[in-house]
Design a protein around this motif. Structure first.
Motif, PDB file in Angstrom:
ATOM      1  N   SER A  31      32.783  47.937 -33.799  1.00 55.04           N
ATOM      2  CA  SER A  31      33.322  48.706 -32.685  1.00 55.04           C
ATOM      3  C   SER A  31      33.857  50.040 -33.185  1.00 55.04           C
ATOM      4  O   SER A  31      34.467  50.120 -34.251  1.00 55.04           O
ATOM      5  N   ALA A  32      33.619  51.105 -32.407  1.00 56.98           N
ATOM      6  CA  ALA A  32      34.082  52.441 -32.783  1.00 56.98           C
ATOM      7  C   ALA A  32      35.605  52.525 -32.846  1.00 56.98           C
ATOM      8  O   ALA A  32      36.151  53.419 -33.482  1.00 56.98           O
ATOM      9  N   THR A  33      36.298  51.592 -32.208  1.00 57.23           N
ATOM     10  CA  THR A  33      37.762  51.621 -32.211  1.00 57.23           C
ATOM     11  C   THR A  33      38.366  50.621 -33.197  1.00 57.23           C
ATOM     12  O   THR A  33      39.579  50.475 -33.254  1.00 57.23           O
ATOM     13  N   SER A  34      37.541  49.964 -33.967  1.00 54.13           N
ATOM     14  CA  SER A  34      38.035  48.968 -34.912  1.00 54.13           C
ATOM     15  C   SER A  34      38.711  49.628 -36.111  1.00 54.13           C
ATOM     16  O   SER A  34      38.472  50.794 -36.412  1.00 54.13           O
ATOM     17  N   PRO A  35      39.567  48.888 -36.822  1.00 55.20           N
ATOM     18  CA  PRO A  35      40.205  49.428 -38.027  1.00 55.20           C
ATOM     19  C   PRO A  35      39.173  49.881 -39.071  1.00 55.20           C
ATOM     20  O   PRO A  35      39.405  50.857 -39.775  1.00 55.20           O
ATOM     21  N   ILE A  36      38.051  49.196 -39.144  1.00 49.36           N
ATOM     22  CA  ILE A  36      37.008  49.577 -40.113  1.00 49.36           C
ATOM     23  C   ILE A  36      36.451  50.948 -39.754  1.00 49.36           C
ATOM     24  O   ILE A  36      36.292  51.816 -40.615  1.00 49.36           O
TER      25      ILE A  36
END
Length: 143
Positions: A31-36
């Motif tokens: 996901s573009a909003t994930s911590p990664i």
């Protein structure tokens, strides 16, 4: 083989890839909003700062640090411009229209030097340099 199975249109032109929206899973399923993803953006910024020492600095008279630069070499002279808020106020003139101001509603980005993006500011500088060298150009709106 069927052209569609290869992702190629019948005319031999590659098909456009679908745009992945914010929050949707990207090519790696992240996901573009994930911590990664956020860590990846942070690393991209650090890499940009390593290449351009102006990124993150605040120029005298500017409202905010430099986040974007545009650079070009014309006639052996290097021209550089920055994002709107990082441009010193003496250059970020809200009364100085850009070369494309006639095509943009007043107050919208790139209509004046106060809201011009770095690339437009760089084009302005290049034009100004050319018009100073060649008086046949009339850039009286720019002065």
């Amino acid at each position: 083989m069927v052209a569609g199975a290869l992702g190629v249109a019948s005319l031999g032109i590659p098909r456009a890839k679908p745009v992945v929206g914010a929050g949707a899973a990207g090519p790696a399923g992240i996901s573009a909003t994930s911590p990664i993803a956020k860590e990846g953006l942070k690393n991209d910024l650090l890499a940009a700062q390593a290449r351009d020492s102006r990124i993150g600095t605040t120029l005298p008279g500017a409202k905010a640090p430099v986040t974007v630069t545009a650079e070009s070499s014309i006639g052996g002279k290097t021209l550089v411009d920055t994002n709107q808020t990082a441009r010193p106020t003496v250059i970020a003139n809200p009364n100085k229209p850009t070369l494309i101001a006639d095509l943009i509603p007043p107050g919208k980005p790139n209509s004046t030097m106060a809201n011009a993006q770095a690339e437009i500011g760089l084009i302005q500088q290049a034009f100004r340099r050319g018009s100073d060298a060649r008086p046949e150009y009339d850039d009286s709106r720019q002065r």
